[in-house]
Design a protein around this motif. Structure first.
Motif, PDB file in Angstrom:
ATOM      1  N   ASN A  95       4.235 -44.253 -19.806  1.00  0.00           N
ATOM      2  CA  ASN A  95       5.292 -44.878 -20.506  1.00  0.00           C
ATOM      3  C   ASN A  95       5.911 -45.902 -19.381  1.00  0.00           C
ATOM      4  N   VAL A  96       5.713 -47.087 -19.507  1.00  0.00           N
ATOM      5  CA  VAL A  96       6.449 -48.229 -18.857  1.00  0.00           C
ATOM      6  C   VAL A  96       7.700 -48.458 -19.580  1.00  0.00           C
ATOM      7  N   THR A  97       8.538 -47.597 -19.840  1.00  0.00           N
ATOM      8  CA  THR A  97       9.875 -47.942 -20.561  1.00  0.00           C
ATOM      9  C   THR A  97      11.051 -47.189 -19.958  1.00  0.00           C
ATOM     10  N   PRO A  98      12.230 -47.704 -20.417  1.00  0.00           N
ATOM     11  CA  PRO A  98      13.421 -47.130 -19.804  1.00  0.00           C
ATOM     12  C   PRO A  98      13.793 -46.106 -20.943  1.00  0.00           C
ATOM     13  N   ASP A  99      13.208 -45.935 -22.159  1.00  0.00           N
ATOM     14  CA  ASP A  99      13.931 -44.935 -23.154  1.00  0.00           C
ATOM     15  C   ASP A  99      12.890 -44.492 -23.861  1.00  0.00           C
ATOM     16  N   SER A 100      11.569 -44.090 -23.410  1.00  0.00           N
ATOM     17  CA  SER A 100      10.901 -43.025 -24.153  1.00  0.00           C
ATOM     18  C   SER A 100      11.643 -41.701 -24.453  1.00  0.00           C
ATOM     19  N   PHE A 101      11.153 -41.135 -25.402  1.00  0.00           N
ATOM     20  CA  PHE A 101      11.698 -39.737 -25.942  1.00  0.00           C
ATOM     21  C   PHE A 101      11.484 -38.686 -24.685  1.00  0.00           C
ATOM     22  N   SER A 102      10.426 -38.976 -24.046  1.00  0.00           N
ATOM     23  CA  SER A 102      10.122 -37.757 -23.388  1.00  0.00           C
ATOM     24  C   SER A 102      10.320 -38.097 -21.856  1.00  0.00           C
ATOM     25  N   ASP A 103       9.944 -39.086 -21.253  1.00  0.00           N
ATOM     26  CA  ASP A 103      10.007 -39.451 -19.798  1.00  0.00           C
ATOM     27  C   ASP A 103      10.516 -40.904 -19.662  1.00  0.00           C
ATOM     28  N   GLY A 104      11.201 -41.517 -20.418  1.00  0.00           N
ATOM     29  CA  GLY A 104      11.794 -42.732 -20.273  1.00  0.00           C
ATOM     30  C   GLY A 104      12.414 -43.061 -19.027  1.00  0.00           C
ATOM     31  N   GLY A 105      11.955 -44.256 -18.268  1.00  0.00           N
ATOM     32  CA  GLY A 105      12.408 -44.383 -17.091  1.00  0.00           C
ATOM     33  C   GLY A 105      11.824 -43.994 -15.791  1.00  0.00           C
ATOM     34  N   ARG A 106      10.991 -42.967 -15.986  1.00  0.00           N
ATOM     35  CA  ARG A 106      10.256 -42.108 -14.941  1.00  0.00           C
ATOM     36  C   ARG A 106       9.399 -43.259 -14.130  1.00  0.00           C
ATOM     37  N   TRP A 107       8.605 -43.895 -14.940  1.00  0.00           N
ATOM     38  CA  TRP A 107       7.566 -44.752 -14.542  1.00  0.00           C
ATOM     39  C   TRP A 107       7.587 -46.268 -14.827  1.00  0.00           C
ATOM     40  N   PHE A 108       9.060 -46.869 -14.799  1.00  0.00           N
ATOM     41  CA  PHE A 108       9.117 -48.022 -15.069  1.00  0.00           C
ATOM     42  C   PHE A 108       8.764 -49.072 -13.918  1.00  0.00           C
ATOM     43  N   ASP A 109       8.626 -48.773 -12.856  1.00  0.00           N
ATOM     44  CA  ASP A 109       8.215 -49.567 -11.939  1.00  0.00           C
ATOM     45  C   ASP A 109       6.523 -49.701 -11.814  1.00  0.00           C
ATOM     46  N   THR A 110       6.076 -51.075 -11.884  1.00  0.00           N
ATOM     47  CA  THR A 110       4.494 -50.969 -11.808  1.00  0.00           C
ATOM     48  C   THR A 110       4.063 -50.223 -10.826  1.00  0.00           C
ATOM     49  N   THR A 111       4.503 -50.142  -9.668  1.00  0.00           N
ATOM     50  CA  THR A 111       3.526 -49.387  -8.502  1.00  0.00           C
ATOM     51  C   THR A 111       3.612 -47.903  -8.827  1.00  0.00           C
ATOM     52  N   VAL A 112       4.763 -47.687  -9.496  1.00  0.00           N
ATOM     53  CA  VAL A 112       4.937 -46.028  -9.671  1.00  0.00           C
ATOM     54  C   VAL A 112       4.125 -45.722 -10.904  1.00  0.00           C
ATOM     55  N   ALA A 113       4.235 -46.539 -11.998  1.00  0.00           N
ATOM     56  CA  ALA A 113       3.417 -46.395 -13.004  1.00  0.00           C
ATOM     57  C   ALA A 113       1.852 -46.292 -12.801  1.00  0.00           C
ATOM     58  N   VAL A 114       1.295 -47.118 -11.924  1.00  0.00           N
ATOM     59  CA  VAL A 114       0.067 -47.087 -11.682  1.00  0.00           C
ATOM     60  C   VAL A 114      -0.333 -45.944 -11.060  1.00  0.00           C
ATOM     61  N   LYS A 115       0.547 -45.405 -10.007  1.00  0.00           N
ATOM     62  CA  LYS A 115       0.324 -44.247  -9.275  1.00  0.00           C
ATOM     63  C   LYS A 115       0.248 -42.761 -10.205  1.00  0.00           C
ATOM     64  N   HIS A 116       1.141 -43.035 -11.042  1.00  0.00           N
ATOM     65  CA  HIS A 116       1.319 -41.880 -12.058  1.00  0.00           C
ATOM     66  C   HIS A 116      -0.079 -41.746 -12.668  1.00  0.00           C
ATOM     67  N   GLY A 117      -0.481 -42.984 -13.099  1.00  0.00           N
ATOM     68  CA  GLY A 117      -1.675 -42.989 -13.988  1.00  0.00           C
ATOM     69  C   GLY A 117      -2.907 -42.466 -13.311  1.00  0.00           C
ATOM     70  N   LEU A 118      -3.155 -42.723 -12.026  1.00  0.00           N
ATOM     71  CA  LEU A 118      -4.250 -42.146 -11.186  1.00  0.00           C
ATOM     72  C   LEU A 118      -3.865 -40.864 -11.043  1.00  0.00           C
ATOM     73  N   ASP A 119      -2.491 -40.322 -10.859  1.00  0.00           N
ATOM     74  CA  ASP A 119      -2.459 -38.836 -10.715  1.00  0.00           C
ATOM     75  C   ASP A 119      -2.872 -37.925 -11.833  1.00  0.00           C
ATOM     76  N   LEU A 120      -2.560 -38.837 -13.208  1.00  0.00           N
ATOM     77  CA  LEU A 120      -2.972 -38.014 -14.319  1.00  0.00           C
ATOM     78  C   LEU A 120      -4.491 -37.823 -14.569  1.00  0.00           C
ATOM     79  N   VAL A 121      -5.196 -39.066 -13.971  1.00  0.00           N
ATOM     80  CA  VAL A 121      -6.818 -38.636 -13.728  1.00  0.00           C
ATOM     81  C   VAL A 121      -7.020 -37.556 -12.803  1.00  0.00           C
ATOM     82  N   ALA A 122      -6.544 -37.514 -11.884  1.00  0.00           N
ATOM     83  CA  ALA A 122      -6.691 -36.659 -10.701  1.00  0.00           C
ATOM     84  C   ALA A 122      -6.619 -35.115 -11.314  1.00  0.00           C
ATOM     85  N   GLN A 123      -5.386 -35.107 -12.300  1.00  0.00           N
ATOM     86  CA  GLN A 123      -5.369 -33.859 -13.132  1.00  0.00           C
ATOM     87  C   GLN A 123      -6.184 -33.577 -14.094  1.00  0.00           C
ATOM     88  N   GLY A 124      -7.112 -34.643 -14.508  1.00  0.00           N
ATOM     89  CA  GLY A 124      -8.030 -34.080 -15.480  1.00  0.00           C
ATOM     90  C   GLY A 124      -7.925 -35.137 -16.773  1.00  0.00           C
TER      91      GLY A 124
END
Length: 310
Positions: A26-55
């Motif tokens: 979620n590249v949002t500041p206000d998602s019900f679950s994790d709003g704001g955690r992945w709002f920066d592009t670089t951080v969001a891409v890293k998070h997506g890659l981490d999710l792939v690494a996790q399965g």
């Protein structure tokens, strides 16, 4: 039953031999679950890659919160949030889904490397969406939707929630097909939490077979949703925060995989990746187990004798 044929194959996407896991960014500041955690592009891409690494098998990128009461972001802002993240993940070889109700965002995300369009409105929010998806030849998720949720859980009244959701999804799928999207590129989603109370969501999960009977692969998106909080709270207690619902989410993922869902959409990937793999292993064990003999003697699994010897 062959796992792939039983769950349905989505043309244009890999063929997984089990229920696929769709991780959420979620590249949002206000998602019900994790709003704001992945709002920066670089951080969001890293998070997506981490999710792939996790399965995660694919990653769903969205730039607009669809929680009840959320106000819509403008088109330019949604594009600014979403497209660079899609491009960054796709360039790393990730199978990317774009979560949007806007045709312009879908079009630019597909051009940036997205492989799937996940529209919670099923093409109803933007009349240009279906022509864009059809022209691109992209797979398309058609979710059950009764309108925007500003002001609360609108139009959440059902006499027969399973029958009505199945009927309304069928009608929407027919409209999508008539708009030029290929039948083998349509995925259906019951829209858990959208204009639905906890009892509605649970009833739909209990009857996923009715949704699969629509003849298209099924996406189940239960992750951290309000109905899980209600279940965990019991009749009197307060619902736990969204991030404390991941074990319950994994339980739903296992149930959905067992019921033949094509994919589950989740925020926390690792537990669900484990859950769907266990469900697949049980499915395989059922397929190899022999039925008892006519004389009532125990069956075997085709490889070992009754005592486990070769």
């Amino acid at each position: 039953m062959n796992s792939i044929s039983g769950r349905g194959r989505v043309a244009g996407l890999p063929a997984w031999d089990r229920c696929a896991v769709m991780g959420v960014v979620n590249v949002t500041p206000d998602s019900f679950s994790d709003g704001g955690r992945w709002f920066d592009t670089t951080v969001a891409v890293k998070h997506g890659l981490d999710l792939v690494a996790q399965g995660a098998d694919l990653v769903d990128v969205g730039g607009e919160s669809t929680r009840p009461g959320a106000t819509r972001v403008d088109e330019a802002e949604e594009l600014r949030r979403v497209v660079p993240v899609v491009r960054g993940l796709a360039s790393e070889g990730v199978v990317v889904s774009v979560d949007t109700m806007r045709a312009s965002v879908a079009e630019q995300a597909l051009a940036a490397g997205a492989a799937l369009v996940n529209d919670v409105s099923g093409g109803l929010a933007d009349p240009a969406m279906i022509p864009v998806v059809a022209a691109a030849g992209a797979p398309f998720v058609v979710m059950h939707w009764r309108g925007f949720l500003q002001g609360g859980n609108v139009k959440g009244v059902y006499a027969d929630v399973v029958g009505e959701v199945v009927g309304e999804l069928h009608a929407r799928v027919e409209a999508v097909l008539a708009g030029g999207v290929a039948p083998d590129r349509v995925v259906v989603d019951p829209g858990l939490g959208f204009s639905k109370e906890a009892e509605h969501d649970l009833a739909l999960l209990a009857h996923l077979d009715r949704l699969r009977a629509l003849g298209h692969p099924l996406l189940v998106a239960a992750s951290r949703k309000r109905f899980l909080g209600r279940v965990l709270a019991g009749p009197e207690g307060p619902p736990p925060p969204a991030r404390e619902r991941d074990a319950a989410t994994a339980a739903v993922s296992a149930l959905a995989a067992h019921a033949g869902a094509w994919a589950v959409r989740v925020h926390e990937v690792r537990a669900t990746a484990d859950a769907v793999r266990v469900a697949r292993a049980v499915e395989e064990a059922r397929g190899t187990q022999r039925t008892p003999g006519a004389d009532g003697t125990p069956g075997t699994d085709g490889e070992h004798g009754p005592e486990g010897a070769r």
